[in-house]
Design an enzyme around this catalytic site. Sequence first.
Site, PDB file in Angstrom:
ATOM      1  CB  SER A  72      -0.894   0.001   1.233  1.00  0.00           C
ATOM      2  OG  SER A  72      -1.565   1.243   1.373  1.00  0.00           O
ATOM      3  CE1 TYR A 107      -4.537  -1.929   5.212  1.00  0.00           C
ATOM      4  CE2 TYR A 107      -3.620   0.227   4.663  1.00  0.00           C
ATOM      5  CZ  TYR A 107      -4.152  -0.993   4.258  1.00  0.00           C
ATOM      6  OH  TYR A 107      -4.284  -1.272   2.922  1.00  0.00           O
TER       7      TYR A 107
END
Length: 677
Positions: A554, A567
């Site tokens: 990501s 995250y």
Amino acid sequence: MHPEVAQLIERSHRLGADPTITNYAGGNASCKGAEPDPVTGSDVELLWVKGSGGDLGTLTEAGLAVLRLDRMRALVDVYPGVEREDEMVAAFDFCLHGKGGAAPSIDTAMHGLVDAPHVDHLHPDAGIAFAAAADGEALTKECFGDRVAWVPWRRPGFQLGLDIARIHAEHPEAIGVVLGGHGITAWGATSQECEEHALEIIRACQAYIERNGRPDPFGPVVAGYEPMPPEERRARAAALAPLIRGLASTDRPQVGHYTDSDAVLDFVAREHHPRLAALGTSCPDHFLRTKVRPLVLDLPATAPLAEVEERLRALHAAYRDDYRAYYERYADDATPAMRGADPAIVLVPGVGMFSFGKDKQTARVAGEFYVNAINVMRGAEAISTYRPIEEREKFRIEYWALEEAKLARMPKPKPLATRVAFVTGAGSGIGRAIAERLAAEGACVVVADLNTEAAAEVAKGIGGTDVAVPVSVDVTDEEQVQAALDEAALAFGGVDLVVNNAGLSISRPLLETTTADWDVQHRVMARGSFLVSRAAAAAMIAQGLGGDIIYISSKNGVFAGPNNVAYGAAKADQAHQVRLLAAELGEHGIRVNGINPDGVVRGSGIFASGWGAQRAAVYGVPEEKLGEYYAQRTLLKKEVLPEHVAAAVVALTAGDLAQTTGLHIPVDSGVAAAFLR
């Protein structure tokens, strides 16, 4: 559709539905009738016959070759003799009616020259047992009298069509023939009668074998060669599959298929299986797909795994030497180049059979053909002695110029053909898009997801089990991960391309982030991708074919966004795993790369499960506008979609970036703060 053609297709489907009657893409069926000539309007007699490479079980009108019978029969007067009979196949093109339909096969002469309205040529196990028996001619006479004639072995072609036509003309009482080393041909005045005659021959052969055959034609069971218990057998098969696939892919990559049917397990447990396997298969349709003979492991099922692996490597080297010698014995200046010296069939006592091909269907069908061959050997040994056609004749078929031309007509392989992909989190969103795109590019895909129903739905949407299979897996569970990779090995032979995509996210400020929030995200993404990569790397190293491991990381792994510590940290962990594994696995030809998407909202399982609402609240926008918000903060002002990430996976794995490893590719429409440094 002509009524006779409709009956032909219905008959073909019934005959092709039973693999003991004829194999996939094997055999032919035909009918004759009249239709107006498209130029003159006058009726002309036509032949409709299954075209080259077609399958009876799935035959459609488009799969039929349509030829004028007057022109076909005129070929008899210009036939140059058996030494030049291959030239007649090209002549069939000048007999086509209208647009002609499918390409005529080598067996077209058999159907056109036999003066019967309907003709079936089939490869039934029981019929080939007679055809491959040492005294097949005498057995045919004893079983059928004058009702079925015997035709000695002759390679398929124009001369064989003439031989069968002569028998039909000279023996009006006959309903068909047994073709030595090949199969059967039957005929009839109607479609129903032709089918009945074919089934009569098959059933009479089977009844004769059952009535007169020896009870144990393969000999007694050898101690230690008995089938392993099912769970142990599948575990051993999964452990061996990557090694065997790697060996079978020495000349070119292959997809694998595993079979542990009762017929296979019984055959490899019996005393006579080494002798019979060495003789090879008989019917041309068999050995074109299984090669001249299989590789057979000569160790008991209970032998230590390391010993089995060492022996398989030695046997494979010997097999390649033997195959090369076989080629050199019979090849001449006109022979096509050797197509590869690796086995298509590998038999492992107690475990089963591994078959290989250019795709899963080809590998599966090769295994099905060898099961047919086992049935043939059993029948022939029960009533006589199994005696296949001579090796020289097998070579003439395998390296036939017409077969080479048929292979040359095959479409060019897709970029990811022969590659086996394992995609986690593939039940929705990015994972689903990746699985679908990889399959579209030719890969076999294992659709892995925690949600069993979602994985099954995606796999079903991609296609049948020859293209995609679902597996249920919790990537945080070590045993489940290994079991899922084992399923990939059993389904396709191993794994070549892994996409670590499974993930979730919980968006909270630091002070509200619980240890449970931290742990679950790190378990799924950091630990999960580690477990999957470790299990997959072991299989790839055993295969010796290299491979690709892709991490869907990501932009959050390099971009410090608010309220996202768990995250973002987990994604940073994944990002560094890419670099660490690239450095470690490069010596095995395994490339490890990452993809850094921006927020992919549309179709995302993560965003739909609450993450979207959480991130929308952080940025102060309505949840339904989140994708637009993400797009507007990028340089390109474009929303990132699942298919964009899938395209990046293909770019990294389909060959154009073959020398690239340790790379992270941003797929974020340009988030300047996430530029890699």
